[in-house]
Design a protein around this motif. Structure first.
Motif, PDB file in Angstrom:
ATOM      1  N   GLU A  11     -13.986  39.211   6.607  1.00  0.00           N
ATOM      2  CA  GLU A  11     -14.946  38.542   5.049  1.00  0.00           C
ATOM      3  C   GLU A  11     -13.195  39.316   4.297  1.00  0.00           C
ATOM      4  O   GLU A  11     -12.827  39.657   3.807  1.00  0.00           O
ATOM      5  CB  GLU A  11     -15.211  39.774   4.674  1.00  0.00           C
TER       6      GLU A  11
ATOM      7  N   MET B   1     -25.877  40.531  -0.497  1.00  0.00           N
ATOM      8  CA  MET B   1     -24.932  38.961  -0.194  1.00  0.00           C
ATOM      9  C   MET B   1     -23.580  40.364   0.055  1.00  0.00           C
ATOM     10  O   MET B   1     -22.998  40.405  -0.029  1.00  0.00           O
ATOM     11  CB  MET B   1     -24.856  38.900  -2.033  1.00  0.00           C
ATOM     12  N   SER B   2     -22.969  38.417   1.528  1.00  0.00           N
ATOM     13  CA  SER B   2     -21.999  39.331   1.797  1.00  0.00           C
ATOM     14  C   SER B   2     -20.924  39.444   1.080  1.00  0.00           C
ATOM     15  O   SER B   2     -20.341  38.056   0.048  1.00  0.00           O
ATOM     16  CB  SER B   2     -21.617  38.587   3.260  1.00  0.00           C
ATOM     17  N   LYS B   3     -19.359  40.204   1.440  1.00  0.00           N
ATOM     18  CA  LYS B   3     -18.673  39.498   0.082  1.00  0.00           C
ATOM     19  C   LYS B   3     -18.360  37.318   0.275  1.00  0.00           C
ATOM     20  O   LYS B   3     -17.089  37.007  -0.072  1.00  0.00           O
ATOM     21  CB  LYS B   3     -17.375  39.984   1.011  1.00  0.00           C
ATOM     22  N   LYS B   6     -20.206  36.658  -1.941  1.00  0.00           N
ATOM     23  CA  LYS B   6     -19.788  35.609  -2.858  1.00  0.00           C
ATOM     24  C   LYS B   6     -18.817  35.131  -3.033  1.00  0.00           C
ATOM     25  O   LYS B   6     -18.326  34.085  -4.249  1.00  0.00           O
ATOM     26  CB  LYS B   6     -19.389  37.416  -3.203  1.00  0.00           C
ATOM     27  N   ALA B   9     -19.474  31.296  -3.774  1.00  0.00           N
ATOM     28  CA  ALA B   9     -20.467  31.425  -4.782  1.00  0.00           C
ATOM     29  C   ALA B   9     -19.548  30.992  -6.059  1.00  0.00           C
ATOM     30  O   ALA B   9     -19.707  30.873  -6.542  1.00  0.00           O
ATOM     31  CB  ALA B   9     -21.346  32.165  -5.408  1.00  0.00           C
ATOM     32  N   LEU B  10     -18.081  32.073  -5.952  1.00  0.00           N
ATOM     33  CA  LEU B  10     -17.401  32.452  -7.324  1.00  0.00           C
ATOM     34  C   LEU B  10     -16.509  30.849  -6.716  1.00  0.00           C
ATOM     35  O   LEU B  10     -16.378  29.661  -7.509  1.00  0.00           O
ATOM     36  CB  LEU B  10     -16.186  33.025  -6.633  1.00  0.00           C
TER      37      LEU B  10
END
Lengths: 179, 84
Positions: A11, B1-3, B6, B9-10
């Motif tokens: 990530e 919610m994981s990064k 996110k 989603a963005l």
């Protein structure tokens, strides 16, 4: 948030890329939103534009384009009238964004109808005169000009400049046969 | 919610945000095209206010004056505006 250290590492690598992609997308689309299309050559006075057609020099065949000879006085406007370049005119009409696809097809339908009328006239299938055929020709050109004048003024001027040259082809059976 | 979630989603939110105006621009261009076609065919309309797509090259155009037309490309390649 994930607990796995492997996922956290992935990530951490991925998020800056996602942010960059998002920012790039934002900048690109924001640029598109703010741009207003300005018609080319809007500063040219209408009167002169009919006599001198600058767009004709945009012909794809650059070898044919020659610089205009220096002629002074009123003779200049008359001699500056460009030769008819039907290929360029057709290409520009096909490519212009000023007319939508459906409108282009409808226009082509009407051009074909007019050509059919001329064909029928020359073959003696309909009783009419060239003067009568000039009316639908003028009407069609006016329709085309009304579509082009605001959104593609240079092409509109090109059509105006070609008006009589196109008519001379239509009105001459020998030239018409070559279409 | 994981990064990661996110991030996605963005991106989706931004795509939806910017795709909206683009679709609206397409619709406006289509409405303008329909307005020109109907006028070119000499039919009363004024301005097309909404266009409903029925299929490929087949649309229902609603005019400002209340007229509605089915504008389509027929088998002969002609644009036809049929009053509804």
């Amino acid at each position: 948030m994930s607990d796995s250290p492997v996922e956290n590492r992935v990530e951490a690598q991925w998020l800056p890329a996602a942010r960059s992609a998002g920012l790039l997308f934002l900048l690109l689309t924001a640029g598109c939103g703010g741009v207003e299309r300005t018609p080319p050559e809007t500063g040219v006075p209408q009167g002169e534009a009919v006599a001198v057609e600058p767009s004709i020099t945009r012909s794809t065949d650059q070898s044919v384009a020659k610089p205009p000879a220096k002629v002074s006085g009123p003779a200049r406007k008359r001699e500056a009238s460009p030769p008819l370049d039907l290929t360029t005119l057709e290409k520009r009409l096909k490519e212009t964004d000023a007319i939508g696809v459906f409108t282009k097809i409808a226009l082509k339908n009407q051009v074909d109808d007019l050509l059919d009328q001329f064909r029928a006239y020359y073959q003696g299938r309909i009783k009419t005169t060239l003067a009568e055929l000039r009316q639908p020709y003028d009407l069609l050109l006016l329709k085309l000009l009304s579509l082009l004048q605001d959104r593609d003024p240079s092409l509109a001027r090109m059509v105006v400049a070609s008006r009589e040259a196109i008519w001379s082809i239509l009105a001459d059976p020998a030239k018409f046969a070559t279409i | 919610m994981s990064k990661r979630m996110k991030g996605w989603a963005l991106i989706f939110v931004m795509m939806a945000f910017f795709a909206g105006p683009s679709l609206a621009a397409d619709e406006a261009a289509l409405a303008k095209d329909m307005t020109s076609v109907i006028a070119l065919l000499g039919l009363p309309c004024g301005q097309v206010v909404s266009v409903k797509r029925q299929g490929d090259n087949d649309h229902i155009a609603s005019c400002q004056d209340g007229n509605r037309y089915r504008v389509f490309l027929n088998a002969e390649g002609r644009v036809v505006a049929q009053k509804l």
